[in-house]
Structure formats: C-alpha cells, structure tokens
Design a protein around this motif. Structure first.
Motif, PDB file in Angstrom:
ATOM      1  N   LYS A  12      -7.374  11.866  -4.590  1.00 25.92           N
ATOM      2  CA  LYS A  12      -7.842  11.451  -3.546  1.00 25.92           C
ATOM      3  C   LYS A  12      -6.640  11.956  -2.117  1.00 25.92           C
ATOM      4  CE  LYS A  12      -9.188   6.519  -1.625  1.00 25.92           C
ATOM      5  NZ  LYS A  12      -9.944   6.759  -1.746  1.00 25.92           N
TER       6      LYS A  12
ATOM      7  N   LEU B 287      -4.040   9.967   1.023  1.00 30.59           N
ATOM      8  CA  LEU B 287      -4.680   8.948   1.982  1.00 30.59           C
ATOM      9  C   LEU B 287      -4.243   8.876   2.986  1.00 30.59           C
ATOM     10  CD1 LEU B 287      -3.054   6.699  -1.124  1.00 30.59           C
ATOM     11  CD2 LEU B 287      -5.369   6.524  -0.674  1.00 30.59           C
TER      12      LEU B 287
ATOM     13  N   THR C 189      -3.141   1.839   2.785  1.00 31.28           N
ATOM     14  CA  THR C 189      -3.780   2.117   2.079  1.00 31.28           C
ATOM     15  C   THR C 189      -3.550   2.547   0.885  1.00 31.28           C
ATOM     16  OG1 THR C 189      -3.702   4.611   2.879  1.00 31.28           O
ATOM     17  CG2 THR C 189      -5.540   3.012   3.525  1.00 31.28           C
ATOM     18  N   SER C 190      -2.045   3.874   0.825  1.00 31.27           N
ATOM     19  CA  SER C 190      -1.687   3.964  -0.418  1.00 31.27           C
ATOM     20  C   SER C 190      -0.787   3.100  -1.153  1.00 31.27           C
ATOM     21  CB  SER C 190      -0.034   5.048   0.105  1.00 31.27           C
ATOM     22  OG  SER C 190      -0.950   5.818   1.075  1.00 31.27           O
TER      23      SER C 190
ATOM     24  N   ASP D  97      -1.913  -0.471  -1.550  1.00 28.50           N
ATOM     25  CA  ASP D  97      -3.429  -1.139  -1.893  1.00 28.50           C
ATOM     26  C   ASP D  97      -3.989   0.179  -3.358  1.00 28.50           C
ATOM     27  OD1 ASP D  97      -5.629  -2.611  -2.224  1.00 28.50           O
ATOM     28  OD2 ASP D  97      -6.708  -0.645  -2.093  1.00 28.50           O
ATOM     29  N   TYR D  98      -3.786   1.527  -2.951  1.00 26.98           N
ATOM     30  CA  TYR D  98      -4.423   2.515  -4.027  1.00 26.98           C
ATOM     31  C   TYR D  98      -3.275   2.548  -5.383  1.00 26.98           C
ATOM     32  CZ  TYR D  98      -5.673   7.344  -6.123  1.00 26.98           C
ATOM     33  OH  TYR D  98      -6.549   8.290  -6.857  1.00 26.98           O
TER      34      TYR D  98
ATOM     35  N   LYS E 293      -3.589  -0.370  -8.194  1.00 27.12           N
ATOM     36  CA  LYS E 293      -4.306  -0.182  -9.193  1.00 27.12           C
ATOM     37  C   LYS E 293      -3.861   0.898 -10.637  1.00 27.12           C
ATOM     38  CE  LYS E 293      -7.608  -1.290  -5.500  1.00 27.12           C
ATOM     39  NZ  LYS E 293      -8.530  -0.982  -5.466  1.00 27.12           N
TER      40      LYS E 293
END
Length: 253
Positions: A31, A33, A38-39, A41-42, A45
């Motif tokens: 990935k 980012l 966005t980091s 959010d990633y 998970k």
C-alpha cells in the motif's frame, strides 16, 4: 516482506519503489498512503504489514498524528527532509530516520537494522544507536536572528522576540511581542524548518506560533481548538481536530 509507504509526493514514492527494488526485489509494497487520514483508516483495520516507510510532513498534517489516533506496533523507517523530529521519531516505533534525498546505501543499512531487530536484537539499542548517529552527523542549528527590511535599512530580529508568523494575502509576516509587524521574505514552510520546534509550532497552513505567546486555548466545534495569543491575532488561529492532541502534548512538554 510486506511493506507500506506513507508519502504524499508521487516523485518521492516512485523513487522509493525504485530503491526498494534495487535493494531486494522480494519486498512487496502492499500500500502507498498519502495522508494522515488515509493512514489512520488503513491501520485501524490491523493490516498484516512488516515494515512502514513513513514521511513526516504529509498533505493534511504531521505523520506523528497517526500514532495519536491508532495503535501501530509495526517498525517504522522515517524518510523526511527535516531532521528536527529525530528524537520524537524514536519515541514511537522508529528503527531509523533517513534524511532526503534518500541515499540507497542509507536505506539498505536501515533494512539491515530491521533484519537485526527480527533476529531479536534489542530494539532500544538500535534506536539509541540511530539517534546518536543522526545527531552526530546532522546536528541542526536553528535560526536565532532574521534580517528584515525596514525602509532603507536592515534590522536584526531575534527569533525569541517573534510571537507568531502568518500568511497575509500571500505575504509572510512576523509579529513581535510588542505588536509590531514586519515582512519576511520566506515561505512559511521555510520558517517551519528554520525555527526551533521546541519553541515554534505550525498551528495550521496560515500560522506558526511561539509557545510563549499562547495566552489561552479554547475548545471549538468538532474537536478543534482556538489559540488566543498575546499580542492578539487579527485572524482566528484554529488548530484542526486531527492536530489537537499533538498540539496539546507539545504545549505540555
């Protein structure tokens, strides 16, 4: 090895991909980012990642803000143009801190440190060694004085006398504690690099403030903060929700 790159400049991420392939073509970049949001959010998970290559200055903030919002236990190699964050970097998961432009040999040595860590080498020893190497090699001298134009003269202004700097219709100005304003032939990004981060903070895209000028901090809607300074600013100084925690920690240091 599964690796994530956090970098907001396309040319920089492409360069990293090129270097990684030349170092070890078995590295899998899962990935790329380009922001704090966005980091967060990633990594919220809990992805299966072995290592992170992380720039510090991102489009929507400083990458340390990621650690304020989500727990990350993955080793990090910081890649940045700024060396003033070295000590702060090693307070999180950092195993190395590489200054741009990134040299292939330095990146390769950083991967050696990562591999040593995986062989149960003491990570605290790795971090301390990296800090000492960086400070010895890249000692930072912050600006203590700016020469500014006033009519037909050049006047020295000590940075400790600057309450805050701001952008006004594309022009960067500084404000002294007495309220006097002067013009700085600099970009705010230049000032952010030149001023000691222990004293000055980039509150938002418009303002850099001196901690000694902070009069009070007020809560604002959606988790934002309003900073009142002395002397007062004509424009409201707002710290975003995403930077609020890091800002309060900085004030409290």
């Amino acid at each position: 090895m599964r690796l994530v790159i956090i970098e907001d400049e396309l040319a920089a991420s492409d360069h990293l991909l090129f270097l990684l392939k030349s170092i070890d073509d078995s590295i899998q970049v899962v990935k790329i980012l380009d922001s704090v949001n966005t980091s967060v959010d990633y990594f919220s998970k809990s992805p299966e990642v072995d290592l992170i290559l992380m720039d510090i200055h991102l489009a929507d903030g400083v990458s340390f803000e990621i650690f304020d919002q989500v727990s990350i236990n993955i080793p990090v190699i910081f890649t940045t143009a700024y060396n003033q964050y070295a000590i702060k970097a090693f307070k999180v998961n950092s195993i190395d801190y590489i200054l741009k432009p990134i040299d292939r040999n330095e990146l390769s040595l950083a991967f050696d440190k990562f591999n040593n860590q995986n062989k149960k080498t003491n990570i605290e020893q790795i971090q301390m060694q990296s800090v000492l190497e960086l400070l010895k090699k890249k000692a930072k001298n912050y600006k203590s004085t700016y020469l500014v134009h006033q009519r037909d003269e050049l006047i020295p202004i000590k940075t400790e006398d600057i309450a805050f700097c701001f952008i006004d219709t594309g022009i960067v100005r500084g404000v002294l504690y007495g309220g006097k304003t002067f013009f700085l032939d600099k970009k705010l990004e230049d000032l952010e690099e030149e001023l000691n981060p222990a004293t000055f903070y980039r509150a938002n895209r418009q303002f850099i403030i001196n901690r000694n000028a902070i009069k009070s901090i007020k809560s604002y809607f959606n988790g934002k903060l309003i900073i009142n300074t002395d002397p007062p600013s004509k424009e409201r100084i707002v710290v975003s929700k995403i930077k609020a925690t890091a800002f309060k920690r900085w004030v409290n240091d």
